[in-house]
Design a protein around this motif. Sequence first.
Motif, PDB file in Angstrom:
ATOM      1  N   ALA A  20       0.832  -1.214   0.000  1.00  0.00           N
ATOM      2  CA  ALA A  20       0.000   0.000   0.000  1.00  0.00           C
ATOM      3  C   ALA A  20       0.863   1.260   0.000  1.00  0.00           C
ATOM      4  O   ALA A  20       0.574   2.226  -0.723  1.00  0.00           O
ATOM      5  CB  ALA A  20      -0.919  -0.004   1.215  1.00  0.00           C
ATOM      6  N   MET A  21       1.942   1.250   0.792  1.00  0.00           N
ATOM      7  CA  MET A  21       2.774   2.447   0.859  1.00  0.00           C
ATOM      8  C   MET A  21       3.504   2.661  -0.474  1.00  0.00           C
ATOM      9  O   MET A  21       3.749   3.798  -0.879  1.00  0.00           O
ATOM     10  CB  MET A  21       3.765   2.356   2.026  1.00  0.00           C
ATOM     11  CG  MET A  21       3.092   2.309   3.396  1.00  0.00           C
ATOM     12  SD  MET A  21       1.876   3.607   3.693  1.00  0.00           S
ATOM     13  CE  MET A  21       2.930   4.983   4.110  1.00  0.00           C
ATOM     14  N   THR A  22       3.803   1.552  -1.163  1.00  0.00           N
ATOM     15  CA  THR A  22       4.409   1.673  -2.499  1.00  0.00           C
ATOM     16  C   THR A  22       3.383   2.235  -3.481  1.00  0.00           C
ATOM     17  O   THR A  22       3.695   3.096  -4.313  1.00  0.00           O
ATOM     18  CB  THR A  22       4.916   0.293  -2.982  1.00  0.00           C
ATOM     19  OG1 THR A  22       5.757  -0.239  -1.971  1.00  0.00           O
ATOM     20  CG2 THR A  22       5.679   0.393  -4.291  1.00  0.00           C
ATOM     21  N   GLU A  23       2.162   1.757  -3.373  1.00  0.00           N
ATOM     22  CA  GLU A  23       1.115   2.292  -4.251  1.00  0.00           C
ATOM     23  C   GLU A  23       0.986   3.809  -4.048  1.00  0.00           C
ATOM     24  O   GLU A  23       0.942   4.573  -5.016  1.00  0.00           O
ATOM     25  CB  GLU A  23      -0.243   1.627  -3.958  1.00  0.00           C
ATOM     26  CG  GLU A  23      -1.344   2.222  -4.830  1.00  0.00           C
ATOM     27  CD  GLU A  23      -2.753   1.715  -4.531  1.00  0.00           C
ATOM     28  OE1 GLU A  23      -2.985   1.117  -3.460  1.00  0.00           O
ATOM     29  OE2 GLU A  23      -3.631   1.937  -5.390  1.00  0.00           O
ATOM     30  N   LEU A  24       0.973   4.220  -2.784  1.00  0.00           N
ATOM     31  CA  LEU A  24       0.803   5.653  -2.492  1.00  0.00           C
ATOM     32  C   LEU A  24       1.929   6.480  -3.101  1.00  0.00           C
ATOM     33  O   LEU A  24       1.681   7.479  -3.792  1.00  0.00           O
ATOM     34  CB  LEU A  24       0.744   5.867  -0.971  1.00  0.00           C
ATOM     35  CG  LEU A  24       0.616   7.308  -0.496  1.00  0.00           C
ATOM     36  CD1 LEU A  24      -0.679   7.942  -1.006  1.00  0.00           C
ATOM     37  CD2 LEU A  24       0.664   7.402   1.023  1.00  0.00           C
ATOM     38  N   SER A  25       3.170   6.049  -2.889  1.00  0.00           N
ATOM     39  CA  SER A  25       4.265   6.891  -3.393  1.00  0.00           C
ATOM     40  C   SER A  25       4.431   6.764  -4.906  1.00  0.00           C
ATOM     41  O   SER A  25       5.054   7.604  -5.532  1.00  0.00           O
ATOM     42  CB  SER A  25       5.575   6.575  -2.669  1.00  0.00           C
ATOM     43  OG  SER A  25       5.863   5.217  -2.774  1.00  0.00           O
ATOM     44  N   SER A  26       3.842   5.720  -5.508  1.00  0.00           N
ATOM     45  CA  SER A  26       3.970   5.567  -6.968  1.00  0.00           C
ATOM     46  C   SER A  26       2.823   6.200  -7.737  1.00  0.00           C
ATOM     47  O   SER A  26       2.917   6.368  -8.960  1.00  0.00           O
ATOM     48  CB  SER A  26       3.999   4.085  -7.364  1.00  0.00           C
ATOM     49  OG  SER A  26       4.881   3.368  -6.581  1.00  0.00           O
ATOM     50  N   THR A  27       1.699   6.489  -7.049  1.00  0.00           N
ATOM     51  CA  THR A  27       0.530   6.997  -7.782  1.00  0.00           C
ATOM     52  C   THR A  27      -0.114   8.231  -7.150  1.00  0.00           C
ATOM     53  O   THR A  27      -0.882   8.929  -7.806  1.00  0.00           O
ATOM     54  CB  THR A  27      -0.595   5.927  -7.832  1.00  0.00           C
ATOM     55  OG1 THR A  27      -1.038   5.683  -6.486  1.00  0.00           O
ATOM     56  CG2 THR A  27      -0.122   4.626  -8.435  1.00  0.00           C
ATOM     57  N   GLY A  28       0.126   8.439  -5.862  1.00  0.00           N
ATOM     58  CA  GLY A  28      -0.580   9.524  -5.165  1.00  0.00           C
ATOM     59  C   GLY A  28      -1.970   9.089  -4.711  1.00  0.00           C
ATOM     60  O   GLY A  28      -2.764   9.922  -4.278  1.00  0.00           O
ATOM     61  N   PHE A  29      -2.275   7.804  -4.801  1.00  0.00           N
ATOM     62  CA  PHE A  29      -3.611   7.337  -4.406  1.00  0.00           C
ATOM     63  C   PHE A  29      -3.507   6.032  -3.621  1.00  0.00           C
ATOM     64  O   PHE A  29      -2.541   5.286  -3.751  1.00  0.00           O
ATOM     65  CB  PHE A  29      -4.502   7.126  -5.644  1.00  0.00           C
ATOM     66  CG  PHE A  29      -5.959   6.972  -5.298  1.00  0.00           C
ATOM     67  CD1 PHE A  29      -6.765   8.082  -5.108  1.00  0.00           C
ATOM     68  CD2 PHE A  29      -6.520   5.702  -5.129  1.00  0.00           C
ATOM     69  CE1 PHE A  29      -8.107   7.940  -4.755  1.00  0.00           C
ATOM     70  CE2 PHE A  29      -7.863   5.554  -4.781  1.00  0.00           C
ATOM     71  CZ  PHE A  29      -8.655   6.676  -4.603  1.00  0.00           C
ATOM     72  N   MET A  30      -4.520   5.787  -2.818  1.00  0.00           N
ATOM     73  CA  MET A  30      -4.644   4.530  -2.080  1.00  0.00           C
ATOM     74  C   MET A  30      -6.126   4.388  -1.739  1.00  0.00           C
ATOM     75  O   MET A  30      -6.797   5.394  -1.478  1.00  0.00           O
ATOM     76  CB  MET A  30      -3.829   4.644  -0.786  1.00  0.00           C
ATOM     77  CG  MET A  30      -3.630   3.364  -0.030  1.00  0.00           C
ATOM     78  SD  MET A  30      -3.004   3.704   1.637  1.00  0.00           S
ATOM     79  CE  MET A  30      -1.275   3.893   1.377  1.00  0.00           C
ATOM     80  N   SER A  31      -6.634   3.157  -1.741  1.00  0.00           N
ATOM     81  CA  SER A  31      -8.060   2.954  -1.437  1.00  0.00           C
ATOM     82  C   SER A  31      -8.355   3.349   0.000  1.00  0.00           C
ATOM     83  O   SER A  31      -7.451   3.387   0.840  1.00  0.00           O
ATOM     84  CB  SER A  31      -8.418   1.479  -1.627  1.00  0.00           C
ATOM     85  OG  SER A  31      -7.721   0.715  -0.651  1.00  0.00           O
ATOM     86  N   ASN A  32      -9.621   3.565   0.295  1.00  0.00           N
ATOM     87  CA  ASN A  32     -10.008   3.904   1.671  1.00  0.00           C
ATOM     88  C   ASN A  32      -9.634   2.772   2.620  1.00  0.00           C
ATOM     89  O   ASN A  32      -9.119   3.009   3.710  1.00  0.00           O
ATOM     90  CB  ASN A  32     -11.514   4.172   1.721  1.00  0.00           C
ATOM     91  CG  ASN A  32     -11.966   4.564   3.107  1.00  0.00           C
ATOM     92  OD1 ASN A  32     -11.491   5.552   3.658  1.00  0.00           O
ATOM     93  ND2 ASN A  32     -12.850   3.786   3.697  1.00  0.00           N
ATOM     94  N   ARG A  33      -9.869   1.541   2.212  1.00  0.00           N
ATOM     95  CA  ARG A  33      -9.562   0.397   3.074  1.00  0.00           C
ATOM     96  C   ARG A  33      -8.084   0.387   3.452  1.00  0.00           C
ATOM     97  O   ARG A  33      -7.719   0.250   4.602  1.00  0.00           O
ATOM     98  CB  ARG A  33      -9.978  -0.890   2.319  1.00  0.00           C
ATOM     99  CG  ARG A  33      -9.651  -2.196   2.957  1.00  0.00           C
ATOM    100  CD  ARG A  33     -10.259  -2.418   4.310  1.00  0.00           C
ATOM    101  NE  ARG A  33     -11.677  -2.095   4.426  1.00  0.00           N
ATOM    102  CZ  ARG A  33     -12.413  -2.266   5.536  1.00  0.00           C
ATOM    103  NH1 ARG A  33     -11.851  -2.757   6.622  1.00  0.00           N
ATOM    104  NH2 ARG A  33     -13.671  -1.936   5.565  1.00  0.00           N
TER     105      ARG A  33
END
Length: 430
Positions: A341-354
């Motif tokens: 999840a933290m990789t998703e955030l720093s790679s896209t600027g987004f993360m699901s609510n869950r």
Amino acid sequence: MKKIIYWFRGDLRLIDNPAFVTACLDSEALLPIYIHHPRNKADTKWGFSKKGSYSQQFLQESILDLKKQLLEKGSDLLEFSGLPEEIIPELIKILGDADVYCQAIEAPEENSDVNLLNKQNVTVKQLWQSSMLDPKDLPFALEQMPDMFTAFRQKIENAKLKFAKPVLPPSTIPPLPDELNQINQNQNLNNLRIDNKKEITVNAADNAELIFEGGETAASLHIEQYFERRLPDTYKQTRNQLLGMDYSTKFSPWLAHGCSSARSIAQRLSQYEKQHGANESTYWIWFELLWRDYFSFLPFKYGKKLFYRTGLTDQLIGKLNVSQFNQWINGQTKDSFINAAMTELSSTGFMSNRMRQIVASYWIYDMGGDWRAGAAWFESQLIDYDVYSNQGNWLYIAGRGTDPRGGRPFNVGKQMRDHDPDGAYRKHWL
Ligand SMILES: Cc1cc2nc3c(=O)[nH]c(=O)nc-3n(C[C@H](O)[C@H](O)[C@H](O)COP(=O)(O)OP(=O)(O)OC[C@H]3O[C@@H](n4cnc5c(N)ncnc54)[C@H](O)[C@@H]3O)c2cc1C
């Protein structure tokens, strides 16, 4: 001649922008401006920049789209970089006399910007226009709003309260002031015209499946497509999924920058329900938009307290362990689900609510971290950063807000089994 400076802040749109429409009606000459505040380019006390490149790019795209729309209507959008309390008085000096109109933002930094203008006798007319429901229609005074979300929602539902109709864009925009050349040539104003503006471009990671383009035009397109594809029918079943563009509405980046209003979305949702029928899923989109309203109303009751390090409680804060914090933000913890999840955030600027709930809980309860550092990292990274929703959700999970349960720790192992049973999410990001 009545001159007005319209100061676009978090409302980068023409549709359903009552503050802008009022400025158009009240003025004979109108100067639309946007100010890039230096604090957004600076580093936070946690050692990283306040606004990361994804949200900066989205902001730039949104400003450009707004400028294009204003140019088409015979107006313009002037962009400045600097302190509002210096730029706006300088503009007023050139214009001779002018009032300032803008969207109201109930948060400490933004309130302080306005206070510094008021101290210089600048008249700033602020209009609240960030929520789906109009505060004056609520069945309670904002200062007495129920603390618990469920009680807040029930009062609203029992009162059968509906959103107010979105306001149409102005039919005409008053001309720009005659002093435009003086403004453009003024050396004290850091006027960022397109020709001297540094463009920020970031490339999303190759495995990013999310496409977010800033601006009101892109917002309208995305929202319309979401409804046309009948995705609201299944929102409740899909909203906790983790991969792809379709499991939730993805309205948040445009809402956060004000490229669309919650009322416009509510109106579209209402039309959709009339056309295709309402179900549990369409209701749940209302439900989530109501959470957004709830968090945006809390500052009217609690003001600055929401921004205290202890929040609304007197619980002490743990010390920040820098190496642990770096593990968390860089996706290098002991837990692969968190790392994905933290990789998703720093790679896209987004993360699901869950996943936002799970990683926030992990930082606070499993790593014993300072919730404020986590919230600041989200502010820096999220393309949909919104002061009310970010602060409200972090306080809620940290048990420092209005939730009587006093904190929401998540069992990460259980969450992983429930939401990523086949490991597809982890495989995608790691
Ligand atoms: C720790 C934490 C921090 C968050 N920070 C932000 C933030 O800075 N900006 C932001 O917009 N949201 C924030 N959220 C709320 C939520 O995660 C996002 O709004 C949502 O994931 C955005 O995706 P979506 O538009 O597809 O949402 P959907 O699930 O499709 O929901 C529709 C809309 O409802 C609103 N909404 C949904 N859930 C929430 C919620 N929990 N709180 C407030 N509004 C909600 C949003 O406007 C969203 O666009 C945060 C949540 C957590 C747990």
